[in-house]
Design a protein around this motif. Sequence first.
Motif, PDB file in Angstrom:
ATOM      1  N   GLU A  78      14.293 107.776  76.869  1.00 26.28           N
ATOM      2  CA  GLU A  78      15.524 108.550  76.727  1.00 26.28           C
ATOM      3  C   GLU A  78      15.733 109.006  75.285  1.00 26.28           C
ATOM      4  N   ASN A 123      20.865 108.403  79.244  1.00 25.77           N
ATOM      5  CA  ASN A 123      22.030 107.936  79.976  1.00 25.77           C
ATOM      6  C   ASN A 123      23.211 107.624  79.079  1.00 25.77           C
ATOM      7  N   GLY A 124      22.955 106.858  78.029  1.00 26.56           N
ATOM      8  CA  GLY A 124      24.062 106.359  77.224  1.00 26.56           C
ATOM      9  C   GLY A 124      23.562 105.829  75.892  1.00 26.56           C
ATOM     10  N   LEU A 129      21.050 106.143  70.658  1.00 29.42           N
ATOM     11  CA  LEU A 129      20.519 105.414  69.501  1.00 29.42           C
ATOM     12  C   LEU A 129      19.176 106.013  69.090  1.00 29.42           C
ATOM     13  N   ASP A 274      22.155 103.392  84.150  1.00 30.52           N
ATOM     14  CA  ASP A 274      22.315 102.839  82.825  1.00 30.52           C
ATOM     15  C   ASP A 274      22.434 101.334  83.013  1.00 30.52           C
ATOM     16  N   SER A 275      21.724 100.582  82.211  1.00 26.01           N
ATOM     17  CA  SER A 275      21.841  99.132  82.268  1.00 26.01           C
ATOM     18  C   SER A 275      21.519  98.546  83.637  1.00 26.01           C
ATOM     19  N   SER A 276      20.657  99.223  84.376  1.00 25.39           N
ATOM     20  CA  SER A 276      20.102  98.574  85.558  1.00 25.39           C
ATOM     21  C   SER A 276      18.705  99.154  85.787  1.00 25.39           C
ATOM     22  N   HIS A 324      11.117  99.986  78.980  1.00 25.06           N
ATOM     23  CA  HIS A 324      10.656 101.141  79.757  1.00 25.06           C
ATOM     24  C   HIS A 324       9.250 101.602  79.368  1.00 25.06           C
ATOM     25  N   VAL A 438      20.133  94.046  68.978  1.00 26.39           N
ATOM     26  CA  VAL A 438      20.789  95.193  68.356  1.00 26.39           C
ATOM     27  C   VAL A 438      22.141  94.872  67.727  1.00 26.39           C
ATOM     28  N   TYR A 556      31.351  95.772  83.378  1.00 26.21           N
ATOM     29  CA  TYR A 556      31.411  94.890  82.205  1.00 26.21           C
ATOM     30  C   TYR A 556      32.118  95.560  81.020  1.00 26.21           C
ATOM     31  N   GLU A 655      28.241  93.311  76.120  1.00 26.67           N
ATOM     32  CA  GLU A 655      27.879  94.570  75.460  1.00 26.67           C
ATOM     33  C   GLU A 655      26.947  94.214  74.302  1.00 26.67           C
ATOM     34  N   SER A 657      25.587  95.783  71.802  1.00 24.16           N
ATOM     35  CA  SER A 657      26.095  96.173  70.494  1.00 24.16           C
ATOM     36  C   SER A 657      27.296  97.099  70.638  1.00 24.16           C
ATOM     37  N   GLY A 658      27.067  98.215  71.355  1.00 30.16           N
ATOM     38  CA  GLY A 658      28.017  99.310  71.314  1.00 30.16           C
ATOM     39  C   GLY A 658      27.711 100.134  70.074  1.00 30.16           C
TER      40      GLY A 658
HETATM   41  C1  475 Z   1      23.767  98.762  75.314  1.00 33.22           C
HETATM   42  N1  475 Z   1      20.273 101.511  79.135  1.00 33.22           N
HETATM   43  C2  475 Z   1      24.702  99.014  74.160  1.00 33.22           C
HETATM   44  C3  475 Z   1      22.906 100.436  73.155  1.00 33.22           C
HETATM   45  O1  475 Z   1      21.365  99.560  71.565  1.00 33.22           O
HETATM   46  C4  475 Z   1      23.891  99.311  72.902  1.00 33.22           C
HETATM   47  C5  475 Z   1      18.950 100.413  80.871  1.00 33.22           C
HETATM   48  C6  475 Z   1      18.111 100.567  81.951  1.00 33.22           C
HETATM   49  C7  475 Z   1      17.743 101.806  82.336  1.00 33.22           C
HETATM   50  C8  475 Z   1      18.220 102.888  81.663  1.00 33.22           C
HETATM   51  N2  475 Z   1      19.060 102.735  80.620  1.00 33.22           N
HETATM   52  C9  475 Z   1      19.408 101.536  80.218  1.00 33.22           C
HETATM   53  C10 475 Z   1      20.670 100.457  78.439  1.00 33.22           C
HETATM   54  O2  475 Z   1      20.328  99.338  78.665  1.00 33.22           O
HETATM   55  C11 475 Z   1      21.575 100.751  77.322  1.00 33.22           C
HETATM   56  O3  475 Z   1      21.953 101.897  77.102  1.00 33.22           O
HETATM   57  N3  475 Z   1      21.936  99.733  76.564  1.00 33.22           N
HETATM   58  C12 475 Z   1      22.832  99.944  75.442  1.00 33.22           C
HETATM   59  O4  475 Z   1      22.080 100.117  74.262  1.00 33.22           O
HETATM   60  C13 475 Z   1      22.003 100.712  71.970  1.00 33.22           C
HETATM   61  O5  475 Z   1      24.742  99.695  71.857  1.00 33.22           O
HETATM   62  O6  475 Z   1      25.497  97.881  73.942  1.00 33.22           O
HETATM   63  O7  475 Z   1      24.517  98.602  76.508  1.00 33.22           O
END
Ligand code: 475
Length: 811
Positions: A78, A123-124, A129, A274-276, A324, A438, A556, A655, A657-658
């Motif tokens: 990403e 995603n996020g 980052l 995201d996060s899964s 990944h 992080v 969360y 979380e 870091s955020g």
């Molecule tokens: C954290 N994404 C933040 C940020 O370090 C942190 C997972 C699986 C598949 C696809 N995307 C993901 C994440 O795990 C993710 O975005 N994690 C984030 O990384 C940078 O600041 O706390 O939730």
Amino acid sequence: MTEPEIAPAPAPARSPLADRIVDTLIHRIGKDERAARKHDWLAATILTLRDEIIDKWMASTRQAHAAGAKRVYYLSLEFLIGRLLRDALSNLGRNAEVGDALAVLGVDLAEIEEIEPDAALGNGGLGRLAACFMESMATLDLPAYGYGIRYVNGMFRQRIDDGWQVELPETWLAHGNPWEFERRESAYFVGFGGEVIGNEVGHVHWKPAEAVEALAYDTPVVGWRGKRVNTLRLWSARAFDPIRLDAFNAGDHIGALAGQVRAESLVRVLYPSDSSAAGQELRLRQEYFFSSASIQDIVRRHVQYFGDIRTLPDKAAIQLNDTHPAVSVAELMRLLIDHHDLPFDEAWEITRKTFGYTNHTLLPEALESWPLPLFERLLPRHMQLIYAINGRVLREARKSDGMSDQAVAAISLIDENGERRVRMANLAFVGSHSVNGVAALHTALMKQTVFADLHRLYPARINNKTNGITPRRWLMDCNPGLTALVRDAIGAEFCDDTAKLQSLDSFSNDPSFRERFSGVKRSNKVGLSNFIGESMGLRLDPDALFDVQIKRVHEYKRQLLNIIETVALYDQIRSHPEEDWTPRVKIFAGKAASSYHNAKLIIKLANDVAKRVNSDPSVGGLLKVAFLPNYNVSLAERIIPAADLSEQISTAGMEASGTGNMKFALNGALTIGTLDGANIEIKEHVGDDNIVIFGLTADEVAAKRAGSYRPREVIEGSRELSQAVNAIASGVFSPDDPSRYRELMNGLYDHDWFMVAADFDAYTAAQRAVDARWADQAGWQAAAIRNVARVGWFSSDRTIGEYAREIWGVM
Ligand code: 475
């Protein structure tokens, strides 16, 4: 009487730059000035600028080559880069000049910046980052490449229909992409499936059953002051045989194209979870596709420049952005052993010295693992190598003192509980010389939880690198008003070193500065209010407190806690209209993974609450709720400078870091937050008096979960909370479907995994403390100024400096 004749004002002379833009428009877009539309001007401007960037780009490459420099490779599925024009202009210091040139041509730079598509190849947090890191690596003059996938459809576009999230495909390439270069010469064969011929001892040959070609597209990444231009290399896929003519001629017109369709499906969409972990075969194919192309490219470049593959760790540092790209560990082993004839042990040493791995989440559902039969079918040679690596690691583990069988099983690359699976985090961990978290708390929790046994076996490997954000995009470009004000006060040095923002601290005691500071904030709030007024038809009072929670929607992250508190506040205002309430605007934005039922329901709830509250004259101007659709980087750039209060309220320990927390503080918002992720370090930097902290700590959350937490008792013991939860559960906000939220609310009564009930009273109390602070505007503005002054440490330049020195060995 005839009007006096007025000679037309002489047209301002066209600068050579304006001439170049017009020339580009004519010769490369194929339009003349009169026929050109906004998108044509945008493309012509970008292409003109890109021509200038190319010279710096080539100079950067030549310089790294001449110095025999070690290069950094950032592998990430990403890259959430957003729009690039404003960023590039400002980093090159060309904003005014290009703006003037376009103005003479009758084109408004701000207008064309606004129609640039937002490249959302992520995603996020993890993806954003990666984008901040790319910019900081160029700024710090590090020779670095980002490697990823050129998704045809990035993050979905979110529409809100009757309060519900609807996902639509994002077509960021619809008008072409003037930033990128297609590199026809950089193409690689990537195979899947088939069989392995020979055995592990003798010479081994993998014969894939199918293959695609990976094709490189390069985008320049301009560092601050244009010092260096690095490359973001994104892979596209094509079939070796774009059309099977035999099949076509035999009448199978669709089947003849199947290979191309299959190849294209690899790079078609970004997985929107995201996060899964996504878990499907296509995802593993994407991971291997981009890992293989990237590792082949890195190895090819190394051999071409340095000749000897054995010096790879001296000249290349490869960072894995989460697991990944973890299959890269096995892919490099394969190339070293099968293609470069190195013995296993030597290949393993090279591999470990070359890779570093960053973990971004401890959520169990995000830990990637693949069913062994699937992995073996798709990547038979890699499976063999993973067994061989595992054999080595397990031998070491068994030799080490005091390792129980259970600990050895936890270290294994193969999960033997139930259906056997390949654990990507363990592969990334053992294949790297550095494993980092992080934020400080996250790194400590990594050692205690998911990686406890691996940490005991390799105690020197885990280290912390607290995240950062680029101050160019997240202060200078998105908040020109504040940037100018700060420059007037303390000079421009902070533009090159955000630590210099410290000198702003004393201005917090200067009433006239505070007034100008709040004036800038107010004008940003007016801008956002106008935007919300025009796009959603909702009128906001820019003098109200703007209370903002924008991020992926996830249980969360506790948007639900915020919404329930909003409902409680709404009740309170209606019951006690005579009290001196602080006028508030609650602003939400964020996308939910398409398959995440509760997250989508939380979006609907936010919209249902907004509908009711906003149309209730009895709360008048005291409370408004806005859910802004289609959260993305560009929307964040608009909202963050206008925020007074930053909601960072995740369940402690969850979380990692955020990074939004850092962006808000840098733009002068106060944080209301839990002791989670980087909030803890933000608190240490801004000082306890300049942040509002509430709620359970990570240890307390763990203890509650392990003990006998009874959320039902907590809810019933809090009048405000039970009233709000019962109102939602009984359909007060969903009269069209009264049972819509019953299950969601029952979840709070029954288990409340995310501690919404446990933290509710503390959160409400913290919000009332925020109201009290807001009443003292001088105090509020002083605290906001101190936030700006004290968060310079959270620049991604600082983070990247630490990676460079402590992990990559390049500074
Ligand atoms: C954290 N994404 C933040 C940020 O370090 C942190 C997972 C699986 C598949 C696809 N995307 C993901 C994440 O795990 C993710 O975005 N994690 C984030 O990384 C940078 O600041 O706390 O939730």
